[in-house]
Design a protein around this motif. Structure first.
Motif, PDB file in Angstrom:
ATOM      1  N   ARG A 286      -5.723   9.762  10.842  1.00  0.00           N
ATOM      2  CA  ARG A 286      -7.076   9.193  10.516  1.00  0.00           C
ATOM      3  C   ARG A 286      -6.872   7.876  10.114  1.00  0.00           C
ATOM      4  O   ARG A 286      -8.034   6.956  10.417  1.00  0.00           O
ATOM      5  CB  ARG A 286      -7.564   9.892   9.272  1.00  0.00           C
ATOM      6  N   GLU A 287      -5.954   7.288   9.600  1.00  0.00           N
ATOM      7  CA  GLU A 287      -5.698   6.000   9.359  1.00  0.00           C
ATOM      8  C   GLU A 287      -4.216   5.651   9.293  1.00  0.00           C
ATOM      9  O   GLU A 287      -3.525   6.572   8.772  1.00  0.00           O
ATOM     10  CB  GLU A 287      -6.320   5.579   7.881  1.00  0.00           C
ATOM     11  N   ALA A 288      -3.842   4.319   9.690  1.00  0.00           N
ATOM     12  CA  ALA A 288      -2.479   4.112   9.471  1.00  0.00           C
ATOM     13  C   ALA A 288      -2.406   2.535   8.851  1.00  0.00           C
ATOM     14  O   ALA A 288      -3.270   1.606   9.090  1.00  0.00           O
ATOM     15  CB  ALA A 288      -1.694   3.930  10.861  1.00  0.00           C
ATOM     16  N   GLN A 289      -1.611   2.416   7.951  1.00  0.00           N
ATOM     17  CA  GLN A 289      -1.493   1.130   7.134  1.00  0.00           C
ATOM     18  C   GLN A 289      -0.198   0.526   7.134  1.00  0.00           C
ATOM     19  O   GLN A 289       1.002   1.374   6.767  1.00  0.00           O
ATOM     20  CB  GLN A 289      -1.989   1.610   5.617  1.00  0.00           C
ATOM     21  N   LEU A 290       0.269  -0.701   7.126  1.00  0.00           N
ATOM     22  CA  LEU A 290       1.212  -1.385   6.946  1.00  0.00           C
ATOM     23  C   LEU A 290       0.948  -2.166   5.712  1.00  0.00           C
ATOM     24  O   LEU A 290      -0.153  -3.028   5.493  1.00  0.00           O
ATOM     25  CB  LEU A 290       1.725  -2.441   7.920  1.00  0.00           C
ATOM     26  N   ARG A 291       1.824  -2.000   4.451  1.00  0.00           N
ATOM     27  CA  ARG A 291       1.504  -2.586   3.310  1.00  0.00           C
ATOM     28  C   ARG A 291       2.653  -3.643   2.814  1.00  0.00           C
ATOM     29  O   ARG A 291       3.876  -3.179   3.029  1.00  0.00           O
ATOM     30  CB  ARG A 291       1.401  -1.764   2.065  1.00  0.00           C
ATOM     31  N   HIS A 292       2.329  -4.717   1.928  1.00  0.00           N
ATOM     32  CA  HIS A 292       3.483  -5.689   1.472  1.00  0.00           C
ATOM     33  C   HIS A 292       2.992  -6.172   0.313  1.00  0.00           C
ATOM     34  O   HIS A 292       1.693  -6.266  -0.009  1.00  0.00           O
ATOM     35  CB  HIS A 292       3.140  -7.013   2.524  1.00  0.00           C
ATOM     36  N   TYR A 293       3.636  -5.741  -0.818  1.00  0.00           N
ATOM     37  CA  TYR A 293       3.475  -5.841  -2.165  1.00  0.00           C
ATOM     38  C   TYR A 293       4.421  -7.140  -2.894  1.00  0.00           C
ATOM     39  O   TYR A 293       5.573  -6.976  -2.631  1.00  0.00           O
ATOM     40  CB  TYR A 293       3.725  -4.809  -2.774  1.00  0.00           C
ATOM     41  N   ASP A 294       3.716  -8.098  -3.579  1.00  0.00           N
ATOM     42  CA  ASP A 294       4.552  -8.990  -4.328  1.00  0.00           C
ATOM     43  C   ASP A 294       4.055  -8.587  -5.864  1.00  0.00           C
ATOM     44  O   ASP A 294       2.811  -8.402  -6.326  1.00  0.00           O
ATOM     45  CB  ASP A 294       3.883 -10.440  -4.143  1.00  0.00           C
ATOM     46  N   ILE A 295       5.194  -8.342  -6.619  1.00  0.00           N
ATOM     47  CA  ILE A 295       4.776  -7.932  -8.152  1.00  0.00           C
ATOM     48  C   ILE A 295       5.631  -8.472  -8.957  1.00  0.00           C
ATOM     49  O   ILE A 295       6.867  -8.776  -8.915  1.00  0.00           O
ATOM     50  CB  ILE A 295       5.202  -6.276  -8.205  1.00  0.00           C
ATOM     51  N   LYS A 296       4.994  -9.082 -10.110  1.00  0.00           N
ATOM     52  CA  LYS A 296       5.536  -9.506 -11.253  1.00  0.00           C
ATOM     53  C   LYS A 296       5.349  -8.401 -12.646  1.00  0.00           C
ATOM     54  O   LYS A 296       4.059  -8.397 -12.881  1.00  0.00           O
ATOM     55  CB  LYS A 296       5.492 -10.850 -11.726  1.00  0.00           C
ATOM     56  N   ARG A 297       6.432  -7.929 -13.067  1.00  0.00           N
ATOM     57  CA  ARG A 297       6.140  -6.974 -14.154  1.00  0.00           C
ATOM     58  C   ARG A 297       6.769  -7.612 -15.342  1.00  0.00           C
ATOM     59  O   ARG A 297       7.799  -7.948 -15.527  1.00  0.00           O
ATOM     60  CB  ARG A 297       6.770  -5.595 -13.948  1.00  0.00           C
ATOM     61  N   THR A 298       6.064  -7.393 -16.622  1.00  0.00           N
ATOM     62  CA  THR A 298       6.703  -8.019 -17.738  1.00  0.00           C
ATOM     63  C   THR A 298       6.363  -6.936 -18.998  1.00  0.00           C
ATOM     64  O   THR A 298       5.443  -6.317 -19.184  1.00  0.00           O
ATOM     65  CB  THR A 298       5.799  -9.400 -18.093  1.00  0.00           C
ATOM     66  N   ARG A 299       7.555  -6.460 -19.782  1.00  0.00           N
ATOM     67  CA  ARG A 299       7.494  -5.748 -20.744  1.00  0.00           C
ATOM     68  C   ARG A 299       7.761  -6.409 -21.979  1.00  0.00           C
ATOM     69  O   ARG A 299       8.775  -7.246 -21.997  1.00  0.00           O
ATOM     70  CB  ARG A 299       8.262  -4.625 -20.704  1.00  0.00           C
TER      71      ARG A 299
END
Length: 963
Positions: free
Chosen positions: A322-335
């Motif tokens: 029903r849908e196809a997706q290509l995804r690209h994530y840039d993430i910065k995680r801080t604890r």
């Protein structure tokens, strides 16, 4: 003579009775301490040889044994990790004795190795002496794995599986149950969840270097919160120790391979005791610049449109995209985490304490997506009407979890009273969230997927008349833009008190009676402020002037990806979040404001929830020689005083108003518990338990709310019943020096389990026109479920070798679970002929066959989970190669079995090494996800992939400092 006998007989009887009394009153008391440093050994076994008399030392290393019948009896003292000692004391003197045990042949010369071994020993002693079945991991053990948050620490424990987010462990599942059936605690009290949807807490918010110990309790006792069908997780923070000041620090940095970016880690702790006053503070900072590459799909089940001979009916339904997706994530995680502790000991029997913890987790994420919208399939891969969207989501999620506890423990005579006032706050903010989607221009695009590699299909455009629309970026138009601010907050107040009264009988039997109660009062709110725009026009009849063009040429930045997933997928001309924000600031008047969508996004997920939980219990522990019997009754009452949602009312496109939906309820549970523990030998335990527990549904499941995202609608169900469970457990444990072997069986009978049911439907009044097809999700109660499992763990060194190979060892555990759950049988799914759903009723009864039922796996139940770690442990060097495996498990129940969603199996390899440079410095290095194991979901069968997300490997190295 007869007179003399009669006169002497009473005297003889008195003497005999006195001797018997003297013999019966023999006793011994004292302390068991470490011969090297004088520290008390908690939980050491002190027993009269060849009898059932004996006990374990208390928190001060003290013991007392009475009613010893033989003055020549010998006392046997054992403690895991220490050489046993047998002594023949003078019972008549009555003086306390100090028994000094020497460490066993395990080498403890070096500081680091001492920490590792002593941590293992401490954990094993606590598990061995525990009244119930639990697993414990200490701080010394945590550093021997490359785990950065609390969830990843727990994956090493038998029976635990994880749900991951962006490659990191997040949600914990215990013994074949979903995460909502486990409760989560800090220092013994439940904590609220920062997220608006869930009761359970994502354990990725707590850094592993802030933890003194993790306790996973698998069998509840009456003095514990009973709302945990799976069990209970407790994070213990570090506290002050005796002796000289303890100063520790960590400095580390690393590298993430996928985005070629750095990570940083710093930790510091200081603790000391000044006579009666103890103080400890720990702080931690971790920043990880990471990312992920993803391909995922949405599926439907319905007919193909190229067969004139096709017939209506179940056999004509086919699973297709029903849908196809290509995804690209840039993430910065801080604890960021800080945990101070203060205590004051008036005496060994009386103390006050103040414990606090602050955790901050910031997730800065930019997601770019290329989406293929697909309609009217001719077959599983060919679609007559398609479209292409480029979209971006940019958001900063800020979570905080804070706790503070003020309490005390006092022994008055023989009675112990402990009390505490606990407060916790959890919050989540998403300020200035932006989502924007641009759609392809002109005629719909015919799309045919090349599935030569079924894991990585490629879109082609066979129709030349519309193929150019796929890359006509200058004419892509804004379809929707969302600007949103979300605030979620939960406050939790928990006062409690417990009273423990010990007793003992002349025959050596002893125990205690304990009773107490608590109140847990919580308030949770969620408020979303949204602005939604449906288009952009360069000119407006209301405003003078002309706006600049807005398309994928003018709004794109320099982002370009030509090898996504190492498969040659290209992402280009993606909208830039920063440019969009600037563009909107300059030309706000030319954006078309969507009033109804704004109202729905602003109100439909807002809620107010409040509940008060009242609990009281009574329990009795009775020891008969080596047998412990513990039983009791717990009562819990839940008063939901406010469950308020908000719904936007529309008549077609005309706004009518906002409806307030209230729901209240009261739920009561009487929960009996009984447990047995029998010591076959001082180091072998048999355990059995019969307990009754329950769980509360998630907020998202019971709040009368409605969430919409593209063609998906999720609806709450305030009428859900609370799941209830009957639990049976059997366990055998064998401890030896620094080794452990254990195995057990468990069974759970769960009634009214909750599952999220999906269905395709057209929304509108019954019989009124043709409406777009939506995927509806609504939580429902299943009928009943059975979970049966077996678990095994072993941890030992290869002491049977000599020389080099004796330094090797094995850490391993394995859990098998089987489940069967029942719900009313689902009718087959048909996407093209979806049933109309009344938005005012949201009734899904038409999708089930009530007179028949269907068997499924319980969501969250993985058949196999295992850890295998080979380690090398020498005085200077420690290394461990770890394999963690979890089987696939059901996540969500679809319209029919072909659309059920599964979390796929995964095997992860990690490596950690420690080298002690001197008594103050240790160098360490971690290598994580060595084999680039992805996150995968599939539908129905493993060959129908729903999602694949890759993170690659990453490393870190640094120094641990101990002063």
């Amino acid at each position: 003579m007869r007179t003399l006998i009669f006169k002497a007989l009473p005297v003889a009887l008195c003497l005999l009775f006195s001797a018997a009394q003297l013999q019966a009153q023999l006793s011994i008391s004292g302390r068991v301490i470490d011969a090297s440093n004088g520290e008390p050994l908690v939980g050491a076994s002190v027993a009269v040889e060849n009898t059932s008399l004996g006990e374990n030392t208390d928190s001060n290393g003290r013991f007392s044994i009475k009613n010893i019948e033989n003055a020549d009896a010998r006392i046997v003292v054992t403690y895991i990790g220490y050489e046993p000692q047998t002594l023949s004391p003078n019972f008549v003197s009555g003086k306390p004795v100090n028994i000094r045990l020497k460490p066993s042949s395990v080498e403890l010369d070096e500081v680091v190795v001492t920490g590792i071994v002593e941590g293992q020993i401490r954990a094993m002693v606590e598990m061995k002496q525990a009244e119930n079945i639990k697993n414990i991991v200490t701080a010394e053990q945590i550093v021997t794995f490359p785990d950065l948050n609390a969830a990843e620490v727990m994956q090493r424990i038998p029976g635990i599986t994880l749900q991951r987010d962006q490659g990191e462990g997040r949600f914990v599942q215990l013994r074949g149950t979903p995460p909502e059936l486990t409760n989560f605690n800090i220092n013994g009290e439940q904590v609220p969840s920062p997220e608006g949807s869930y009761r359970y807490v994502g354990m990725d918010i707590i850094p592993s270097d802030q933890i003194e110990a993790v306790e996973v309790t698998k069998v509840m006792t009456p003095d514990m919160d009973a709302d945990g069908i799976g069990g209970s997780v407790n994070i213990k923070t570090k506290g002050p120790q005796g002796g000289k000041p303890q100063i520790r620090a960590t400095l580390a940095s690393g590298y993430n391979n996928l985005r070629e970016t750095p990570n940083y880690n710093m930790q510091f702790s200081y603790g000391q005791r000044y006579e009666k006053l103890g103080f400890q503070v720990t702080g931690s900072f971790f920043e990880n610049n990471q990312g992920s590459d993803n391909i995922e799909y949405k599926f439907a089940k319905g007919p193909f449109f190229n067969d004139d001979d096709q017939q209506e009916g179940q056999d004509n339904f086919f699973v297709h995209y029903r849908e196809a997706q290509l995804r690209h994530y840039d993430i910065k995680r801080t604890r960021i985490s800080v945990a101070p502790t203060l205590d004051y000991k008036f005496s060994e029997d009386s103390k006050l304490y103040l414990q606090a913890m602050y955790n901050s987790f910031t997730d800065n994420e930019t997601r770019r997506r290329l989406i293929y919208d697909l309609e009217d399939p001719l077959n599983a891969n060919y679609f007559l009407f398609g479209g292409i969207d480029h979209d971006v989501r940019d958001r900063i999620k800020q979570q905080q979890l804070s706790t503070i506890a003020l309490g005390g423990e006092h022994k008055i005579g023989r009675v112990t009273i402990d009390y505490q006032m606990f407060y916790a706050r959890a919050s989540e903010r998403e300020p200035n969230r932006l989502e924007a989607r641009f759609e392809s221009p002109g005629q719909a695009i015919t799309i045919d997927f090349d599935v030569s590699d079924p894991d990585y299909p490629r879109a082609t455009y066979p129709n030349e008349t519309n193929a150019a629309n796929a890359t006509d970026y200058e004419n892509f138009e804004l379809d929707e833009m969302l600007l949103e601010n979300t605030n979620t907050r939960e406050d939790l107040y928990t006062p409690r008190v417990n009273v423990t009264i010990p007793y003992e009988f002349n025959n050596g039997q002893e125990g205690y009676f304990k009773f107490g109660g608590k109140i847990r009062s919580r308030v949770k709110t969620q408020d979303i402020r949204s602005q939604t725009f449906g288009a952009y026009r360069e000119e407006s009849i209301l405003y003078p002037g002309t706006g600049d063009p807005l398309n994928l040429v003018t709004i794109a930045d320099d982002f370009y990806e030509d090898n996504l997933l190492d498969q040659g997928y290209v992402l280009q001309n993606m909208p830039s979040a920063d440019k969009l924000r600037d563009f909107y600031e300059f030309f706000p008047q030319y954006f078309i404001f969507s009033r109804n969508e704004t109202r729905k996004n602003s109100y439909n997920q807002d809620y107010e929830y409040a509940e008060d939980i009242y609990a009281a219990y009574g329990m009795l522990r009775h020891d008969i020689g080596r047998l412990m019997i513990l039983g009791g009754l717990r009562f819990e009452r839940t008063d939901v005083t406010r469950n308020r949602g908000f719904g936007v009312i529309l008549d077609g496109n005309r706004f009518i108003g906002v409806d307030t939906i209230d729901n209240r309820r009261v739920q009561e549970f009487w929960l009996p518990q009984i447990q047995l523990k029998y010591g076959l030998t001082p180091n072998v335990n048999l355990r059995a338990a019969l307990t009754y527990t329950y769980s509360r549904p998630n907020y998202v499941d019971v709040i009368p709310s409605r969430e919409e995202d593209r063609n998906e609608v999720s609806i709450g169900n305030p009428d859900l019943n609370f799941p209830r469970s009957t639990n049976v457990d059997l366990m055998i444990e064998r401890y030896y020096r620094s080794s452990i072997f254990s195995g057990g069986l468990f069974y759970k009978r769960i009634d009214d389990f909750v599952f999220s049911y999906k269905r395709f439907g057209r929304e509108g009044a019954p019989g009124s026109g043709n409406f777009p097809v939506f995927e509806f999700t609504k939580p429902l109660n299943g009928q009943d479920a059975d979970v049966l499992g077996a678990e095994f763990q072993a941890q030992f060194k290869f002491d049977f070798f000599s020389g080099f190979f004796s330094n090797f060892g094995l850490f391993t555990n394995y859990t098998y679970t089987y489940s069967r759950a029942y719900l009313p049988r689902r009718v087959p799914a048909n996407y093209a002929e979806a049933i109309i759903i009344d938005p005012l009723e949201d009734d899904l009864s038409d999708f089930f066959t009530e007179e028949d039922r269907e068997e499924i796996e319980l969501p969250g139940q993985a058949a196999h989970t295992a850890n295998v770690a080979l380690f090398y442990d020498s005085p200077k060097f420690f290394a461990r190669l770890t394999a963690n495996y979890q089987d696939d498990f059901l996540v969500e129940i679809g319209p029919d079995p072909d659309l059920d969603e599964y979390y796929d199996e995964a095997l992860r390899l990690d490596l950690t090494m420690n080298y002690q440079m001197n008594d103050k410095l240790t160098f360490f290095a971690d290598w994580i996800n060595i084999t680039n194991e992805p996150l995968r979901f599939y539908l129905g069968t493993p060959d129908v992939i729903k999602q694949q997300e890759f993170y690659s490997w990453w490393m870190r190295a640094g120094l641990r400092i101990s002063l």
